[in-house]
Design an enzyme around this catalytic site. Structure first.
Site, PDB file in Angstrom:
ATOM      1  N   PHE A 154       1.337   5.307   0.491  1.00  0.00           N
ATOM      2  CA  PHE A 154       0.797   6.415   1.265  1.00  0.00           C
ATOM      3  C   PHE A 154       1.419   7.725   0.808  1.00  0.00           C
ATOM      4  O   PHE A 154       2.570   7.763   0.363  1.00  0.00           O
ATOM      5  CB  PHE A 154       1.128   6.249   2.752  1.00  0.00           C
ATOM      6  CG  PHE A 154       0.330   5.190   3.459  1.00  0.00           C
ATOM      7  CD1 PHE A 154      -0.668   5.534   4.350  1.00  0.00           C
ATOM      8  CD2 PHE A 154       0.591   3.845   3.252  1.00  0.00           C
ATOM      9  CE1 PHE A 154      -1.399   4.557   5.016  1.00  0.00           C
ATOM     10  CE2 PHE A 154      -0.131   2.861   3.915  1.00  0.00           C
ATOM     11  CZ  PHE A 154      -1.137   3.226   4.810  1.00  0.00           C
ATOM     12  N   THR A 192       0.847  -1.184   0.000  1.00  0.00           N
ATOM     13  CA  THR A 192       0.000   0.000   0.000  1.00  0.00           C
ATOM     14  C   THR A 192       0.882   1.233   0.000  1.00  0.00           C
ATOM     15  O   THR A 192       1.842   1.314   0.775  1.00  0.00           O
ATOM     16  CB  THR A 192      -0.949   0.022   1.214  1.00  0.00           C
ATOM     17  OG1 THR A 192      -1.825  -1.117   1.141  1.00  0.00           O
ATOM     18  CG2 THR A 192      -1.792   1.286   1.221  1.00  0.00           C
TER      19      THR A 192
END
Length: 276
Positions: free
Chosen positions: A173, A171
Site C-alpha cells: 500500500f 499486498t
C-alpha cells in the site's frame, strides 16, 4: 481523532492495513479509490491507504491512473500479509459448509482448499461485504473468505485460518497525504517514486534511463501503461532507491528530464522493513 481513508467496507484487508500501519488514526471506509483520495483532498481525512500491488496478482488496476491526478503525495509504504480465513456462523462447521462467498481474487487463491472440501465458490463484490452477507443470512451451509477482522466485526467464527493455497501473498500500500514529506526518515533507506513520459524520439526510454545506470542509482520498479487509450502515448511509473537530494539521484533525475515531456515526483518515503 485524525482519520485514514480506505476503499471498501469495514473488515476489508485495506481496513486491516490501516489499523496495522496507522493504529492512532480512525479508519474511514469509502466506496472507491477515487472517493478515498477525495476524502483527503476535501479534509474529511488526513491520510489515505491505497493498494498498489499484490505479490501474486501484480498491480492493482486503476491505481496508476489515479496517482498522478490525485493531488496527493506518497509519504509511506506499508505491506500486509493476506491471511485468508473461512468465516461462518457459530452453528457452522467445516462439515456443514457448502458454499463460500468472496472476491474472485481470494477465491482463486483458495482453489485447492475449496476443492478438497467440496465447497462451491461464489463470487462477491468484496471480501468484507461477503462476510456481512453471510452474517445476515445465518445459514450454516454458507461461509465467507475474508480477514479475521471481518469475522470480528460481523460476528462470525473463524472456522479455519490460513486457507490460502500459497502463504506468501503480500499486498503493498501507499500511504498518501495532502502535503509532501521529503524529510529523511526510517531505518531502511529512502525511496523516490515518480512518473514520466518520454519524448517521441528514437531510443528515448534507453537514453532516459541511462543516467540511473551511470550514476549507480538502483531502480527497483519500472512499469508502463497506456495513456488516454493511445497505443503511442505511454506513461511510466518508477521507484528508485535514494533521496532527490542525493548527488547521484539529482544527476540521474536531471538527465531523465532531458528526454521526457512530463516528469512528476509522487513522493519520497522510507522503505518498509518488510521488503527484506
Amino acid at each position: 481523532m485524525s482519520k485514514i481513508a480506505f476503499q471498501g467496507e469495514l473488515g476489508a484487508y485495506s481496513h486491516q492495513l490501516c489499523g496495522q500501519a496507522r493504529p492512532e488514526y480512525e479508519p474511514l471506509a469509502c466506496e472507491s479509490f477515487s472517493a478515498a483520495a477525495a476524502a483527503v483532498r476535501n479534509g474529511d481525512a488526513e491520510l489515505v491507504a491505497l493498494p498498489v500491488e499484490n505479490s501474486i496478482y501484480g498491480r492493482v488496476a486503476d491505481i496508476h491512473q489515479l496517482l498522478p491526478k490525485s493531488g496527493l503525495h506518497i509519504i509511506d509504504e506499508a505491506l500486509i500479509r493476506i491471511e485468508i480465513c473461512l468465516l461462518a456462523g457459530h452453528d457452522s462447521s467445516l462439515e456443514t459448509i457448502r458454499t463460500a462467498y468472496s472476491h474472485t481474487v481470494l477465491l482463486g487463491q483458495c482453489h485447492d482448499f475449496l476443492t478438497d472440501h467440496a465447497i462451491r465458490p461464489v463470487t462477491w463484490a468484496d471480501t468484507a461485504g461477503a462476510a456481512r452477507f453471510v452474517s445476515e443470512r445465518g445459514d450454516p451451509t454458507m461461509a465467507a473468505l475474508a480477514s479475521r477482522l471481518a469475522g470480528q466485526i460481523y460476528g462470525l467464527q473463524t472456522v479455519k485460518s490460513g486457507v490460502e493455497d500459497k502463504s506468501f501473498s503480500r499486498t503493498r500500500f501507499f500511504i498518501m497525504a495532502r502535503d509532501a514529506d521529503t524529510s529523511r526518515r526510517g531505518a531502511n533507506g529512502m525511496i523516490t517514486g515518480f512518473m514520466f513520459q518520454v519524448r517521441n524520439i528514437p531510443a528515448a526510454l534507453y537514453k532516459a534511463l541511462g543516467g540511473f545506470a551511470t550514476n549507480q542509482v538502483n531502480m527497483i520498479k519500472l512499469e508502463s501503461y497506456m495513456l488516454h487509450g493511445s497505443f503511442k502515448a505511454t506513461r511510466f511509473f518508477a521507484e528508485i532507491e535514494g533521496h532527490p537530494d542525493d548527488d547521484a539521484v539529482a544527476l540521474a533525475m536531471e538527465e531523465l528530464g532531458f528526454f521526457t515531456s512530463e516528469l512528476k515526483i509522487l513522493g519520497v518515503y522510507p522503505a518498509a522493513a518488510e521488503r527484506d
